[in-house]
Design an enzyme around this catalytic site. Structure first.
Site, PDB file in Angstrom:
ATOM      1  N   GLU A 285      13.541  -9.423  -4.724  1.00  0.00           N
ATOM      2  CA  GLU A 285      12.186  -9.150  -4.226  1.00  0.00           C
ATOM      3  C   GLU A 285      11.433  -8.188  -5.134  1.00  0.00           C
ATOM      4  O   GLU A 285      10.209  -8.175  -5.151  1.00  0.00           O
ATOM      5  CB  GLU A 285      12.234  -8.575  -2.801  1.00  0.00           C
ATOM      6  CG  GLU A 285      12.245  -9.656  -1.736  1.00  0.00           C
ATOM      7  CD  GLU A 285      11.980  -9.145  -0.326  1.00  0.00           C
ATOM      8  OE1 GLU A 285      12.092  -9.950   0.595  1.00  0.00           O
ATOM      9  OE2 GLU A 285      11.688  -7.953  -0.120  1.00  0.00           O
ATOM     10  N   HIS A 306      37.305 -20.947  -8.234  1.00  0.00           N
ATOM     11  CA  HIS A 306      37.706 -22.310  -7.868  1.00  0.00           C
ATOM     12  C   HIS A 306      36.521 -23.127  -7.365  1.00  0.00           C
ATOM     13  O   HIS A 306      36.700 -24.189  -6.783  1.00  0.00           O
ATOM     14  CB  HIS A 306      38.822 -22.254  -6.823  1.00  0.00           C
ATOM     15  CG  HIS A 306      40.050 -21.575  -7.360  1.00  0.00           C
ATOM     16  ND1 HIS A 306      41.139 -22.267  -7.838  1.00  0.00           N
ATOM     17  CD2 HIS A 306      40.321 -20.262  -7.549  1.00  0.00           C
ATOM     18  CE1 HIS A 306      42.040 -21.402  -8.278  1.00  0.00           C
ATOM     19  NE2 HIS A 306      41.566 -20.179  -8.120  1.00  0.00           N
ATOM     20  N   LYS A 420       5.385 -17.522   5.724  1.00  0.00           N
ATOM     21  CA  LYS A 420       5.011 -17.016   7.053  1.00  0.00           C
ATOM     22  C   LYS A 420       3.716 -17.655   7.512  1.00  0.00           C
ATOM     23  O   LYS A 420       3.613 -18.130   8.639  1.00  0.00           O
ATOM     24  CB  LYS A 420       4.812 -15.491   7.005  1.00  0.00           C
ATOM     25  CG  LYS A 420       6.085 -14.701   6.934  1.00  0.00           C
ATOM     26  CD  LYS A 420       5.756 -13.208   7.106  1.00  0.00           C
ATOM     27  CE  LYS A 420       6.876 -12.349   6.610  1.00  0.00           C
ATOM     28  NZ  LYS A 420       6.514 -10.947   6.465  1.00  0.00           N
TER      29      LYS A 420
HETATM   30  O1  PA5 Z   1      12.204  -5.305   1.447  1.00  0.00           O
HETATM   31  C1  PA5 Z   1      11.336  -5.633   2.227  1.00  0.00           C
HETATM   32  O2  PA5 Z   1      10.249  -5.023   2.325  1.00  0.00           O
HETATM   33  C2  PA5 Z   1      11.525  -6.819   3.162  1.00  0.00           C
HETATM   34  O3  PA5 Z   1      12.704  -7.487   2.902  1.00  0.00           O
HETATM   35  C3  PA5 Z   1      11.553  -6.349   4.604  1.00  0.00           C
HETATM   36  O4  PA5 Z   1      12.590  -5.428   4.773  1.00  0.00           O
HETATM   37  C4  PA5 Z   1      11.729  -7.524   5.564  1.00  0.00           C
HETATM   38  O5  PA5 Z   1      10.753  -8.484   5.343  1.00  0.00           O
HETATM   39  C5  PA5 Z   1      11.654  -7.034   7.007  1.00  0.00           C
HETATM   40  O6  PA5 Z   1      10.438  -6.400   7.251  1.00  0.00           O
HETATM   41  P1  PA5 Z   1      10.217  -5.472   8.508  1.00  0.00           P
HETATM   42  O7  PA5 Z   1      11.137  -4.314   8.413  1.00  0.00           O
HETATM   43  O8  PA5 Z   1       8.784  -5.080   8.445  1.00  0.00           O
HETATM   44  O9  PA5 Z   1      10.536  -6.314   9.729  1.00  0.00           O
END
Ligand code: PA5
Length: 444
Positions: A285, A306, A420
């Protein structure tokens, strides 16, 4: 405490000029990070978190963990992405991937709200039947669909079993200090809340209440975890030549520029599996944007030798490996002599299983480098809370520096929104009417 970078098996793939060349870029990236002048600089709270955290809240986390341990057989941890992976990674690494099946005096822990699969959720519900349980719902935004759906289900179950008053003792919310649906709901219902600081993004949040509460419930020493992270914070401000974190960031960027599109996180311990998932989210990310980035992947050896071993040895040369070498396993065992020796394994009699695992590592590193796959080795003495805290900080800082060297903002995740908004539109969420029609036309 330990974590040492061994670059011996990457040397033949790079030259000194390349390392010297990138050094200045890494140093600049590190300076920008420390001066807080780079992209996403309002999300740098994790940099000083190991020393600069809310001590009162830390004490409340420990108290809540004790309370949960005292009255619950099961803790349901509801969260997704950065609001779940770190806790699970730490618990599986420090305790066991089979934590729930082990004899212990701490609650079983199940993870919900990290997918939308109804069978998975029903199975967790059935695992709570006839048992006392608590819920820790974790969402920084407080609006993420997956955890919100699971929380609606579990909130009802808690209320049905313990009543609205009893629920106040069993529902713990980790979210923004002031904003979001979850915060509003928690305040309205009188649930205990823990804060995800504004300047700490989800994937950098394992050392906040996000990770610390579930980790403490599992019986891990969260003081030691923070001590390890604090030591790393100190060590990884050193200059480039004495800084393995910066060197790791440098090596992976050099390899990337030479055409390596994939980093494979390799471990020889199944307990590291979720740690690799955490690493994948952290780097994926943070770096994967603007059509750039190294694709983070992972394998556990010798298991995956494997399945993926053939490709790594002999397939397209797109990857490098980062091998986590844990020198001393938590437990070891000897192979006993067998008089008949029908399996032909008596040459290993009285040998430690850990030595066999080590020889597999050494043999594989040699084979893969011979096959054209650079290997970066990260050596750790052992797994314990301090070393884990140290390693978490190492990866977080390496990720931030790497991202800056790559030229991206490591602290945003604009790409996550696309699925989303499509999902909301297809589900008929108010406000998405036009999009719904357009998407349905594409699907028909
Ligand atoms: O690293 C990030 O920002 C995302 O992976 C969030 O942790 C994830 O989308 C969950 O978001 P939230 O804590 O707002 O539910």
């Amino acid at each position: 405490m330990s974590l040492k970078l061994n670059s011996k098996y990457v040397q033949k793939f790079i030259n000194e000029d390349e390392m010297n060349g990138i050094k200045a870029q890494v140093e600049t990236a590190a300076k920008v990070l420390h001066d807080r002048t780079g992209l996403g600089n309002d999300f740098l709270g994790w940099l000083d978190l190991p020393v600069d955290y809310d001590k009162d809240e830390f004490a409340r986390i420990k108290a809540a963990a004790k309370k949960i341990q005292g009255h619950s057989d099961v803790l349901i941890v509801i969260g997704i992405g950065g609001s779940y992976l770190g806790a699970r990674a730490a618990i599986e690494l420090l305790k066991s991937p089979m934590y729930n099946n082990m004899k212990k005096d701490t609650p079983d822990i199940y993870y919900a709200g990290n997918n939308i699969n109804p069978t998975y959720l029903q199975e967790i519900i059935s695992l709570c039947e006839g048992r006392d349980f608590s819920v820790n719902v974790i969402s920084k935004s407080g609006t993420t669909t997956e955890p919100a759906l699971a929380f609606r289900v579990f909130k009802k179950l808690v209320e049905e079993k313990y009543g609205a008053e009893g629920a106040k003792d069993r529902i713990f919310c980790t979210t923004d200090k002031a904003r979001g649906t979850l915060k509003e709901l928690a305040d309205a219902e009188g649930y205990e809340t823990f804060v995800i600081p504004d300047d700490v993004g989800g994937r950098f949040s394992v050392l906040t209440a996000v990770g610390l509460l579930p980790i403490a419930v599992a019986g891990c020493d969260i003081d030691a975890l923070m001590t390890g992270a604090a030591k790393a914070r100190e060590d990884f401000t050193a200059d480039f030549d004495n800084n393995d974190c910066y060197k790791y960031a440098a090596l992976r960027n050099i390899l990337h520029r030479k055409g390596k599109a994939v980093e494979l996180m390799v471990s020889y311990d199944p307990a590291f599996c979720m740690m690799s998932e955490w690493y994948k989210q952290l780097f994926g990310e943070s770096e994967g944007k603007d059509n750039k980035g190294i694709f983070p992947a992972s394998v556990v050896f010798s298991t995956d030798l494997h399945s993926m071993g053939q490709f790594i040895q002999d397939g397209s040369r797109v990857m490098f490996e980062t091998v986590v070498d844990i020198k001393n396993p938590k437990q070891d065992m000897f192979l006993e002599d067998d008089e008949a020796n029908l399996d032909g394994l008596n040459f290993l009699t009285n040998q430690n299983m850990s030595v066999v695992n080590r020889k597999a590592l050494e043999g594989t590193v040699l084979a893969h480098t011979e096959g054209g796959v650079p290997n970066i080795i990260l050596e750790l003495d052992q797994i314990d809370e301090e070393n884990l805290g140290y390693m978490i900080y190492f990866f977080e800082k390496a990720c931030a520096v790497s991202g800056y060297v790559l030229g991206v903002n490591p602290f945003n995740q604009p790409g996550v929104e696309s699925y989303k908004s499509n999902m909301f539109a297809l589900l008929g969420k108010p406000g998405y009417e036009d999009k719904k029609a357009a998407l349905e036309a594409k699907l028909s």
